[in-house]
Design a protein around this motif. Structure first.
Motif, PDB file in Angstrom:
ATOM      1  N   GLU A 226      39.176  51.939  31.203  1.00 13.59           N
ATOM      2  CA  GLU A 226      38.506  51.114  31.736  1.00 13.59           C
ATOM      3  C   GLU A 226      38.416  49.480  32.332  1.00 13.59           C
ATOM      4  O   GLU A 226      38.657  49.089  33.694  1.00 13.59           O
ATOM      5  N   ARG A 227      38.565  48.706  31.127  1.00 12.51           N
ATOM      6  CA  ARG A 227      38.534  47.334  30.854  1.00 12.51           C
ATOM      7  C   ARG A 227      40.012  47.234  32.323  1.00 12.51           C
ATOM      8  O   ARG A 227      40.785  46.473  32.159  1.00 12.51           O
TER       9      ARG A 227
ATOM     10  N   ARG B  82      40.436  46.960  35.598  1.00 13.34           N
ATOM     11  CA  ARG B  82      39.054  46.461  36.097  1.00 13.34           C
ATOM     12  C   ARG B  82      40.350  44.647  36.135  1.00 13.34           C
ATOM     13  O   ARG B  82      40.007  43.829  37.567  1.00 13.34           O
TER      14      ARG B  82
ATOM     15  N   GLU C  70      41.717  42.650  39.286  1.00 16.34           N
ATOM     16  CA  GLU C  70      41.417  41.346  39.460  1.00 16.34           C
ATOM     17  C   GLU C  70      42.382  40.439  39.515  1.00 16.34           C
ATOM     18  O   GLU C  70      42.735  39.496  40.068  1.00 16.34           O
TER      19      GLU C  70
END
Length: 563
Positions: free
Chosen positions: A224-225, A228, A232
């Protein structure tokens, strides 16, 4: 040969240096003067253990140096094999120190060695006989080794062949026992081995897999990280927003500006070219990051599969070796053992045939060893009898009994025991049955006298071998030592004038009090002093011209013997 002994800060000895000679070196002195301390010091230098009182009181370090001259070239070879440089002239300097903390340092020709190495090498330099050697002589288990030293000829070659064959047969017997042992135990062992083999095979281990799975697990746990942060980053590098241009947009504008400037100032052309390369690389990286981010997908099922696989690997490591490499080595061993048991009948037949062949070799070597020992036993027993007769045991019968053992060992099939009848009419009996210390001393000296032609050791030491002998017997013991001294160096501590009179070199050990200290000193005697010391040993309260004459007559016996 022991040339020189230097002792410092040992018990009552402050410092002394003794230059020994060839032949018979006699050490005498009053009781308690410290005669045995010289032998104790030498034993310490050669690796012996000493008590706390060995170090002289109030001193920090004891030192003993022993200088040998060695003719045996084999000893030089042993030094080289131990990493010690031998001297060209054959001299060997052994130095050992002991500090007040109980720590010792050993050196041979300046090279530091362990105590174990020192002891092993020292056995070829000196043979020390003292009261404790009685126990060695009394033990039948030691007799076979003593007899073997007399065998000579091709004995060592036959013994080596026997030992190799014995060890080989022992290994064959071990394998046969494993193959032909309890059937149920063998089947049980095979079941275990097959289970372990299947389990490791089903695990399908590889050396690289564990690290790859650990890395994959880390990625999946933080998916998940990763998604993200990479999205970004892609936005910041390539896409940008309506309000905030991307890094690529900003750099593109900068490149255009510098390009225009370089047309006005050629010195900026280099910057323009560099920035253009940077922009192309940044654009490539930005696209790759974006693609990476778009391909990421959170997959809990994959994480579970990775963890299950790692658990299988960890289980194999716990059970079979601690690492994947160790598990795979264990697997290879299992396969070999299964093959060993699976072809047991064929192997049993081969091993049985091999054992029969090896047994024949072993029996042939054992028979030859026995024959060589029996020949030596007969010859040596006669020589020892003659030597005992020379020392006033005229009716002694000595017999070396060689009999078969119940079970063979690495020495052969023989059991050896020394038997003696010390007096006429007595039956032969083990040496342990000898009651007289004087008889035992003479038996040991007789052995040494015979051994002198079979042994490479150049120096014998006798610490009070005169126990239990006196008069004519003592004279004969002294004469026997003198004869041995013609072939070997002897150091002998004695209280008997008959033995002391046979000295080729005589040393007097004296103790005196200086101030508040007691000091032992060692002095080499000239002929007149040696005669005076023999006279003192004769026991007269005062030394008279008569005792001096008697002492000279004893010394004259030495000269007569030499003729």
């Amino acid at each position: 040969m022991l040339e020189n002994l230097h002792i410092k800060n040992v018990a009552l000895i402050e410092e002394c240096q003794v230059a020994f000679g060839s032949g018979l070196n006699i050490l005498t002195g009053e009781t308690g003067a410290g005669k045995s301390m010289l032998i104790d010091s030498l034993q310490f230098a050669l690796g012996g253990r000493m008590g706390k009182d060995f170090l002289r009181k109030d001193q920090k370090k004891a030192l003993v140096e022993a200088l040998f001259s060695v003719k045996d070239r084999g000893f030089s070879t042993k030094l080289e094999e131990s990493g010690i440089e031998p001297e060209e002239d054959g001299t060997v300097l052994i130095t050992r120190t002991l500090n007040d903390g109980g720590k010792s340092v050993c050196r041979i020709n300046g090279s530091i060695v362990t105590v174990t190495m020192l002891r092993e090498l020292a056995t070829d330099l000196i043979d020390i006989y003292g009261q404790h050697e009685h126990q060695s002589l009394l033990s039948p288990s030691k007799h076979i080794r003593l007899l073997d030293r007399f065998c000579g000829g091709r004995f060592d070659e036959v013994k080596e062949a026997y030992t190799k064959s014995f060890e080989k047969r022992k290994e064959i017997d071990k394998q046969l026992e494993e193959l032909m042992g309890n059937e149920a135990q063998r089947e049980q062992r095979l079941d275990i081995l097959n289970f372990q083999k299947d389990e490791i095979e089903n695990a399908s281990l590889s050396v690289e897999e564990e690290d790859e799975l650990i890395e994959k697990k880390k990625r999946l746990m933080h998916m998940e990280r990763l998604i993200r942060l990479t999205l970004e980053s892609a936005s910041l590098l390539y896409d940008g927003t309506d309000d905030v241009p991307s890094a690529c947009d900003n750099l593109s504008s900068a490149v255009s500006n510098i390009k225009e400037c370089s047309s006005l100032d050629s010195t900026l052309e280099g910057y323009y070219n560099d920035l253009e390369d940077i922009y192309a690389r940044l654009e490539d990286i930005s696209r790759e990051v974006k693609r990476y981010a778009q391909n990421l997908e959170d997959d809990p099922d994959e994480l579970e599969r990775v963890e299950e696989r790692l658990q299988i690997i960890y289980k194999m490591k716990r059970k079979y070796g601690g690492s994947v490499e160790a598990v795979l080595r264990f697997y290879d061993e299992i396969v070999k053992e299964i093959d060993f048991f699976s072809n047991s009948q064929e192997r049993v037949e081969k091993l049985t045939a091999l054992r029969e062949k090896e047994q024949h070799v072993l029996e042939t070597a054992a028979e030859e060893l026995t024959a060589l020992r029996e020949e030596a036993a007969s010859r040596v027993a006669k020589q020892i009898e003659e030597s005992l007769k020379d020392m006033e045991m005229k009716n002694a019968k000595f017999y070396i009994q060689v009999t078969p053992r119940d079970e063979w060992n690495n020495m052969g099939k023989d059991k050896v025991e020394f038997l003696i009848s010390a007096n006429a009419g007595e039956d032969l009996k083990p040496l342990a049955k000898i009651a007289s210390g004087g008889e035992m001393s003479r038996v040991m000296l007789a052995l040494k006298a015979v051994l002198v032609d079979a042994d490479e050791i150049e120096t014998f030491i006798f610490d009070e071998i005169d126990t239990g002998v006196s008069g004519r017997t003592a004279a004969k013991v002294g004469q026997k030592m003198s004869v041995i001294g013609e072939k070997r160096q002897i150091l002998c501590i004695t209280h008997l004038p008959q033995i002391a009179a046979m000295a080729d070199k005589h040393f007097l050990i004296e103790k005196e009090t200086i101030g508040h200290q007691t000091i032992t000193s060692v002095k080499g005697l000239n002929e007149d002093d040696a005669v005076a010391e023999v006279a003192r040993l004769m026991g007269s309260a005062t030394i008279t011209s008569a005792t001096l004459t008697a002492a000279r007559e004893l010394r004259a016996g030495k000269k007569t013997l030499q003729k």
